[in-house]
Every structure is written in structure tokens, then in C-alpha cells.
Scaffold this motif. Structure first.
Motif, PDB file in Angstrom:
ATOM      1  N   ASP A  77       4.544 -23.025 -11.346  1.00 19.58           N
ATOM      2  CA  ASP A  77       4.098 -23.607 -12.391  1.00 19.58           C
ATOM      3  C   ASP A  77       4.090 -22.439 -12.957  1.00 19.58           C
ATOM      4  N   PRO A  78       4.676 -21.703 -13.839  1.00 19.47           N
ATOM      5  CA  PRO A  78       5.846 -21.834 -14.682  1.00 19.47           C
ATOM      6  C   PRO A  78       6.968 -22.001 -13.184  1.00 19.47           C
ATOM      7  N   LEU A  79       8.510 -22.888 -14.492  1.00 16.62           N
ATOM      8  CA  LEU A  79       9.431 -22.905 -13.052  1.00 16.62           C
ATOM      9  C   LEU A  79      10.273 -22.302 -14.213  1.00 16.62           C
ATOM     10  N   ALA A  80      11.449 -22.089 -13.349  1.00 13.53           N
ATOM     11  CA  ALA A  80      12.839 -20.896 -13.686  1.00 13.53           C
ATOM     12  C   ALA A  80      13.143 -22.389 -13.764  1.00 13.53           C
ATOM     13  N   VAL A  81      14.256 -22.353 -14.675  1.00 11.94           N
ATOM     14  CA  VAL A  81      15.797 -23.277 -14.742  1.00 11.94           C
ATOM     15  C   VAL A  81      16.478 -23.422 -15.803  1.00 11.94           C
ATOM     16  N   ARG A  82      17.736 -23.869 -15.221  1.00 13.26           N
ATOM     17  CA  ARG A  82      18.969 -23.360 -15.369  1.00 13.26           C
ATOM     18  C   ARG A  82      19.495 -24.852 -15.702  1.00 13.26           C
ATOM     19  N   VAL A  83      19.963 -24.727 -17.111  1.00 15.32           N
ATOM     20  CA  VAL A  83      20.240 -25.672 -17.866  1.00 15.32           C
ATOM     21  C   VAL A  83      22.209 -26.112 -18.813  1.00 15.32           C
ATOM     22  N   GLY A  84      22.868 -26.114 -17.874  1.00 19.97           N
ATOM     23  CA  GLY A  84      24.458 -26.044 -18.515  1.00 19.97           C
ATOM     24  C   GLY A  84      24.081 -24.146 -17.483  1.00 19.97           C
ATOM     25  N   HIS A  85      24.580 -23.600 -19.018  1.00 14.52           N
ATOM     26  CA  HIS A  85      25.186 -22.339 -18.376  1.00 14.52           C
ATOM     27  C   HIS A  85      23.690 -21.243 -18.921  1.00 14.52           C
ATOM     28  N   THR A  86      22.385 -21.414 -19.440  1.00 10.60           N
ATOM     29  CA  THR A  86      21.360 -21.411 -19.463  1.00 10.60           C
ATOM     30  C   THR A  86      20.002 -21.287 -18.809  1.00 10.60           C
ATOM     31  N   SER A  87      19.682 -20.143 -18.617  1.00 10.87           N
ATOM     32  CA  SER A  87      17.783 -20.194 -18.263  1.00 10.87           C
ATOM     33  C   SER A  87      17.096 -20.085 -19.053  1.00 10.87           C
ATOM     34  N   PHE A  88      15.629 -21.040 -18.869  1.00  7.03           N
ATOM     35  CA  PHE A  88      14.892 -21.460 -19.201  1.00  7.03           C
ATOM     36  C   PHE A  88      13.315 -21.049 -17.910  1.00  7.03           C
ATOM     37  N   ALA A  89      12.529 -20.464 -18.963  1.00  5.07           N
ATOM     38  CA  ALA A  89      10.810 -21.102 -18.279  1.00  5.07           C
ATOM     39  C   ALA A  89      10.685 -22.188 -19.036  1.00  5.07           C
ATOM     40  N   LEU A  90       9.978 -23.242 -17.859  1.00  2.00           N
ATOM     41  CA  LEU A  90       9.457 -23.608 -18.383  1.00  2.00           C
ATOM     42  C   LEU A  90       8.103 -23.972 -17.936  1.00  2.00           C
ATOM     43  N   ARG A  91       7.113 -24.756 -18.297  1.00  2.00           N
ATOM     44  CA  ARG A  91       6.041 -25.384 -17.906  1.00  2.00           C
ATOM     45  C   ARG A  91       5.858 -26.510 -17.608  1.00  2.00           C
ATOM     46  N   ARG A  92       5.476 -26.702 -15.941  1.00  2.00           N
ATOM     47  CA  ARG A  92       5.229 -27.751 -15.236  1.00  2.00           C
ATOM     48  C   ARG A  92       5.590 -28.957 -16.365  1.00  2.00           C
ATOM     49  N   HIS A  93       4.020 -29.439 -17.380  1.00  2.00           N
ATOM     50  CA  HIS A  93       3.824 -30.720 -18.059  1.00  2.00           C
ATOM     51  C   HIS A  93       5.105 -30.208 -18.547  1.00  2.00           C
ATOM     52  N   GLU A  94       6.276 -29.661 -19.467  1.00  2.00           N
ATOM     53  CA  GLU A  94       6.866 -29.633 -19.766  1.00  2.00           C
ATOM     54  C   GLU A  94       7.950 -30.298 -19.282  1.00  2.00           C
ATOM     55  N   ALA A  95       8.939 -29.495 -18.284  1.00  2.00           N
ATOM     56  CA  ALA A  95       9.560 -30.118 -16.909  1.00  2.00           C
ATOM     57  C   ALA A  95       9.834 -31.380 -16.289  1.00  2.00           C
ATOM     58  N   ASP A  96       7.708 -32.312 -16.169  1.00  8.18           N
ATOM     59  CA  ASP A  96       7.670 -33.316 -15.629  1.00  8.18           C
ATOM     60  C   ASP A  96       8.285 -34.620 -17.369  1.00  8.18           C
ATOM     61  N   ARG A  97       8.886 -33.883 -18.346  1.00  6.97           N
ATOM     62  CA  ARG A  97       9.182 -34.951 -18.992  1.00  6.97           C
ATOM     63  C   ARG A  97      10.486 -35.319 -18.931  1.00  6.97           C
ATOM     64  N   ILE A  98      11.194 -34.980 -18.202  1.00  7.86           N
ATOM     65  CA  ILE A  98      12.257 -34.389 -18.489  1.00  7.86           C
ATOM     66  C   ILE A  98      12.850 -35.318 -17.045  1.00  7.86           C
ATOM     67  N   CYS A  99      13.930 -36.510 -17.164  1.00  9.59           N
ATOM     68  CA  CYS A  99      14.281 -37.129 -15.906  1.00  9.59           C
ATOM     69  C   CYS A  99      15.737 -37.341 -15.717  1.00  9.59           C
ATOM     70  N   VAL A 100      15.847 -36.043 -14.374  1.00  8.63           N
ATOM     71  CA  VAL A 100      17.366 -36.434 -14.055  1.00  8.63           C
ATOM     72  C   VAL A 100      17.880 -37.144 -12.264  1.00  8.63           C
ATOM     73  N   THR A 101      19.319 -36.866 -12.180  1.00  9.09           N
ATOM     74  CA  THR A 101      19.253 -37.462 -10.608  1.00  9.09           C
ATOM     75  C   THR A 101      19.446 -36.293  -9.701  1.00  9.09           C
TER      76      THR A 101
END
Length: 95
Positions: free
Chosen positions: A64-88
């Protein structure tokens, strides 16, 4: 956990191993059913179904926090925010 259309189990984004590509399946609403500004913000910045995503780095033992890349953009997300995103996991490895 739920199974995706590809037969793989969906996981929360914060549980994804660093560097592994996955595909966003959905953003979960607030557990208490209140008006959900966080869900809207996550969708607006690109966490939409079908988008490739991966965790690029994390801080500390709690990831916490996480550096996340979605598509072609990078973001910093808190763990509680990333917990709301379901992925395969593994679906978008070719990216």
C-alpha cells in the motif's frame, strides 16, 4: 470468488502478483450501498470491463499504495481502492 467467461477465477486487483497482466471484469459498488464516488472515479480513470491491467510495483509489506497500469496509463491506488476492482488473471498476458 466468481468464475469469468474464460473459466478462470476472478480476483481482487490488490491480490494480483506484481507484473502479471489481467483483464478488468468489474468495479464493485460500495459494500454499504451508499452513493459511490469511488466506484465512479475508478470507472472514469479507466478501470472498465475488458481493459488490460497490471500491478507494476507496491510499497511495503502491506502493498500500500500500488502502482497500477490500466491500458496505457499508470496510477497510484490505495489497497482499499484496488480491493474494489475484480480482474481475471492472465487473460491479457500478450500485452
Amino acid at each position: 470468488m466468481q468464475h469469468s467467461q474464460h473459466g478462470m477465477e476472478d480476483v481482487r486487483l490488490h491480490a494480483l502478483p506484481i507484473g502479471q497482466w489481467a483483464t478488468v471484469r468489474r468495479v464493485l459498488p460500495a459494500p454499504d450501498g451508499t452513493d459511490d464516488a469511488l466506484m465512479l472515479r475508478l470507472l472514469e480513470i479507466g478501470f472498465v470491463p475488458g481493459e488490460p491491467v497490471r500491478i507494476m510495483a507496491s510499497a511495503g509489506l502491506r502493498r500500500d499504495p500500488l502502482a497500477v497500469r490500466v491500458g496505457h496509463t499508470s496510477f497510484a491506488l490505495r489497497r482499499h481502492e484496488a480491493d474494489r476492482i475484480c480482474v481475471t488473471p492472465g487473460v491479457a498476458d500478450a500485452h
